[in-house]
Design a protein around this motif. Structure first.
Motif, PDB file in Angstrom:
ATOM      1  N   LEU A  87     -86.335  79.648 -36.846  1.00 44.21           N
ATOM      2  CA  LEU A  87     -87.063  78.477 -37.346  1.00 44.21           C
ATOM      3  C   LEU A  87     -86.468  77.240 -36.682  1.00 44.21           C
ATOM      4  O   LEU A  87     -85.268  76.979 -36.817  1.00 44.21           O
ATOM      5  N   TYR A  88     -87.310  76.481 -35.980  1.00 43.73           N
ATOM      6  CA  TYR A  88     -86.828  75.300 -35.267  1.00 43.73           C
ATOM      7  C   TYR A  88     -87.639  74.066 -35.648  1.00 43.73           C
ATOM      8  O   TYR A  88     -88.855  74.140 -35.839  1.00 43.73           O
ATOM      9  N   GLY A  89     -86.957  72.939 -35.738  1.00 45.09           N
ATOM     10  CA  GLY A  89     -87.564  71.657 -36.061  1.00 45.09           C
ATOM     11  C   GLY A  89     -86.511  70.743 -36.651  1.00 45.09           C
ATOM     12  O   GLY A  89     -85.403  71.179 -36.996  1.00 45.09           O
ATOM     13  N   PRO A  90     -86.805  69.445 -36.783  1.00 41.78           N
ATOM     14  CA  PRO A  90     -85.830  68.519 -37.362  1.00 41.78           C
ATOM     15  C   PRO A  90     -85.492  68.871 -38.810  1.00 41.78           C
ATOM     16  O   PRO A  90     -86.388  69.233 -39.581  1.00 41.78           O
ATOM     17  N   VAL A  91     -84.253  68.758 -39.164  1.00 42.19           N
ATOM     18  CA  VAL A  91     -83.821  69.050 -40.536  1.00 42.19           C
ATOM     19  C   VAL A  91     -84.626  68.229 -41.540  1.00 42.19           C
ATOM     20  O   VAL A  91     -85.061  68.737 -42.584  1.00 42.19           O
ATOM     21  N   GLY A 137     -74.702  82.111 -33.209  1.00 43.40           N
ATOM     22  CA  GLY A 137     -73.717  82.099 -34.283  1.00 43.40           C
ATOM     23  C   GLY A 137     -72.402  81.477 -33.842  1.00 43.40           C
ATOM     24  O   GLY A 137     -71.488  81.286 -34.650  1.00 43.40           O
ATOM     25  N   LYS A 138     -72.315  81.150 -32.542  1.00 42.52           N
ATOM     26  CA  LYS A 138     -71.104  80.551 -31.980  1.00 42.52           C
ATOM     27  C   LYS A 138     -71.360  79.178 -31.380  1.00 42.52           C
ATOM     28  O   LYS A 138     -70.431  78.394 -31.180  1.00 42.52           O
ATOM     29  N   ILE A 139     -72.632  78.917 -31.045  1.00 41.59           N
ATOM     30  CA  ILE A 139     -72.994  77.617 -30.476  1.00 41.59           C
ATOM     31  C   ILE A 139     -74.127  77.033 -31.305  1.00 41.59           C
ATOM     32  O   ILE A 139     -74.414  77.511 -32.403  1.00 41.59           O
ATOM     33  N   TYR A 140     -74.793  76.005 -30.766  1.00 46.37           N
ATOM     34  CA  TYR A 140     -75.851  75.338 -31.523  1.00 46.37           C
ATOM     35  C   TYR A 140     -76.761  74.601 -30.553  1.00 46.37           C
ATOM     36  O   TYR A 140     -76.394  74.333 -29.397  1.00 46.37           O
ATOM     37  N   THR A 141     -77.970  74.290 -31.000  1.00 48.60           N
ATOM     38  CA  THR A 141     -78.915  73.526 -30.195  1.00 48.60           C
ATOM     39  C   THR A 141     -79.613  72.501 -31.084  1.00 48.60           C
ATOM     40  O   THR A 141     -79.749  72.720 -32.290  1.00 48.60           O
ATOM     41  N   PRO A 142     -80.068  71.400 -30.516  1.00 45.12           N
ATOM     42  CA  PRO A 142     -80.839  70.443 -31.321  1.00 45.12           C
ATOM     43  C   PRO A 142     -82.077  71.134 -31.884  1.00 45.12           C
ATOM     44  O   PRO A 142     -82.674  71.988 -31.226  1.00 45.12           O
ATOM     45  N   LEU A 143     -82.450  70.787 -33.086  1.00 45.63           N
ATOM     46  CA  LEU A 143     -83.636  71.277 -33.787  1.00 45.63           C
ATOM     47  C   LEU A 143     -83.484  72.711 -34.310  1.00 45.63           C
ATOM     48  O   LEU A 143     -84.403  73.247 -34.908  1.00 45.63           O
ATOM     49  N   GLY A 144     -82.310  73.308 -34.111  1.00 47.02           N
ATOM     50  CA  GLY A 144     -82.121  74.688 -34.556  1.00 47.02           C
ATOM     51  C   GLY A 144     -81.173  74.824 -35.734  1.00 47.02           C
ATOM     52  O   GLY A 144     -80.572  75.883 -35.927  1.00 47.02           O
TER      53      GLY A 144
END
Length: 272
Positions: A87-91, A137-144
């Protein structure tokens, strides 16, 4: 085969779950492949696999599947919690209903099924649980935020579980795929917050959409996952984590070596 295992695989209707189920059947294991869509697993049944409908958010489905495996085989040697989506999008924009569903599938579904299987593994004093996390589970991306939160949760859940069940001869392994050529990206596109295109986060959102459409990241073949799962199952003493597939070791390594602020800049630049 002397080391034939009874294996329960979730998310087996497509992608790396389906291919791995095929290879596990070919290897001579007794495979119970489950997913919401039984029709998409008919080929697994034709190969000799057992297919059943299971929605990991349904306690009733889980009860039925586990009861049938035990009734027919008397044991479950391997549980591979593989079902999940992104699921992706702004919090700020994503509804809590969508957020709840993300966690229901990616986290609580894993917990529900694990809890049902553990008593049988404890009784037989052995077992293997493989939980599909992600390099996410170790990194991150915007909107994710919510997808990554679910995979970070699987990392912590699995680490704690591994210590709790060690005395019963049960092993817990975390599978961390990088970019794999599966239906995952199509699922992200289907669940993406397109309504945010004209909102407060439109610059980032439209950058992300453009990146998805114009620069799709080529991934590794799902065979990488299948080979890894077979390796884990055949190992006498498997590692606690397997980070495999395109980009995984590179991106996790970049964050570890250069730190979060550098990683933030790199991720944001990719959305321009």
């Amino acid at each position: 085969m002397s080391n034939k295992k009874v294996i329960l695989v979730t998310g087996a209707s497509s992608g790396m779950g389906k291919l791995s189920a095929q290879d596990l059947i070919k290897a001579g294991h007794t495979v119970y492949a489950v997913a919401r869509s039984v029709d998409k697993m008919k080929d697994l049944e034709a190969m000799g696999g057992h297919i059943m409908k299971m929605d990991v958010t349904s306690e009733e489905d889980i009860e039925k599947v586990v009861a049938q495996v035990i009734a027919e085989q008397g044991r479950i040697d391997v549980l591979w919690n593989n079902a999940g989506y992104g699921l992706y999008g702004p919090v700020e924009d994503l509804s809590m209903e969508k957020v709840q569903q993300q966690m229901e599938v990616n986290v609580y579904g894993v917990a529900r099924l694990t809890k049902k299987v553990l008593p049988y593994m404890r009784a037989q004093k052995k077992g293997l649980i493989i939980n599909t996390s992600s390099m996410g589970g170790k990194i991150y991306t915007p909107l994710g935020a919510w997808y990554h939160a679910s995979k970070h949760a699987i990392e912590g859940f699995s680490d704690c579980l591994r210590m709790e069940v060690k005395e019963f001869g049960i092993k817990v392994v975390i599978l961390e795929p990088g970019v794999i050529n599966t239906g995952f990206n199509a699922g992200v596109s289907q669940n993406f917050s397109y309504e945010s295109k004209n909102g407060a986060y439109k610059r980032l959102v439209n950058g992300y959409i453009k990146a998805m459409e114009n620069n799709p990241t080529p991934g590794s073949s799902p065979e990488v996952i299948s080979r890894t799962v077979l390796k884990i199952i055949n190992a006498r003493n498997p590692k606690t984590r397997y980070l495999v597939g395109r980009g995984g070791k590179l991106l996790v390594g970049i964050r570890r070596v250069f730190g979060d602020k550098f990683f933030d800049r790199m991720m944001l630049m990719s959305m321009r």
